[in-house]
Motif scaffolding. Structure first.
Motif, PDB file in Angstrom:
ATOM      1  N   ASN A  51       0.823  -1.205   0.000  1.00  0.00           N
ATOM      2  CA  ASN A  51       0.000   0.000   0.000  1.00  0.00           C
ATOM      3  C   ASN A  51       0.863   1.264   0.000  1.00  0.00           C
ATOM      4  N   ALA A  52       1.928   1.257   0.763  1.00  0.00           N
ATOM      5  CA  ALA A  52       2.817   2.416   0.811  1.00  0.00           C
ATOM      6  C   ALA A  52       3.489   2.635  -0.541  1.00  0.00           C
ATOM      7  N   GLY A  79       1.283   9.030  -6.094  1.00  0.00           N
ATOM      8  CA  GLY A  79       1.586  10.429  -5.800  1.00  0.00           C
ATOM      9  C   GLY A  79       2.595  11.006  -6.778  1.00  0.00           C
ATOM     10  N   PHE A  80       3.628  10.250  -7.083  1.00  0.00           N
ATOM     11  CA  PHE A  80       4.635  10.710  -8.041  1.00  0.00           C
ATOM     12  C   PHE A  80       4.021  10.903  -9.421  1.00  0.00           C
ATOM     13  N   ALA A  81       3.196   9.951  -9.857  1.00  0.00           N
ATOM     14  CA  ALA A  81       2.575  10.054 -11.179  1.00  0.00           C
ATOM     15  C   ALA A  81       1.654  11.262 -11.257  1.00  0.00           C
ATOM     16  N   THR A  82       0.922  11.524 -10.190  1.00  0.00           N
ATOM     17  CA  THR A  82       0.022  12.679 -10.171  1.00  0.00           C
ATOM     18  C   THR A  82       0.803  13.976 -10.266  1.00  0.00           C
ATOM     19  N   VAL A  83       1.860  14.096  -9.491  1.00  0.00           N
ATOM     20  CA  VAL A  83       2.671  15.313  -9.530  1.00  0.00           C
ATOM     21  C   VAL A  83       3.343  15.469 -10.887  1.00  0.00           C
TER      22      VAL A  83
END
Length: 78
Positions: free
Chosen positions: A15-16, A23-27
């Motif tokens: 999960n982590a 998160g990285f892909a979104t940013v």
């Protein structure tokens, strides 16, 4: 006999890792669009030394060209 990780501990790491990758892909996907949005908000047409953008594609192209010129090796030589 080697003790293996328990099921809940393994799921926590999965999960982590999934959260960090998401998160990285979104940013990575949203940051360039956020830069364009901020440049549109700042550019009100009154300051002459800032480029004027015609549309979103023109803004993305102009920003990419300007950022690439700042990253060129000739800019880094003092």
């Amino acid at each position: 006999m080697v003790a293996s990780q328990s099921q809940p501990e393994r799921w926590q790491w999965e999960n982590a890792t999934a959260g960090a990758v998401a998160g990285f892909a979104t940013v990575a996907a949203m940051h360039p669009l956020d830069v364009v949005r901020t440049r549109f908000q700042v550019n009100d047409g009154r300051v002459s030394n800032l480029p004027t953008y015609k549309n979103t594609f023109h803004a993305v192209f102009t920003i990419a060209r300007l950022e690439a010129s700042f990253a060129s090796p000739s800019f880094l030589i003092c």
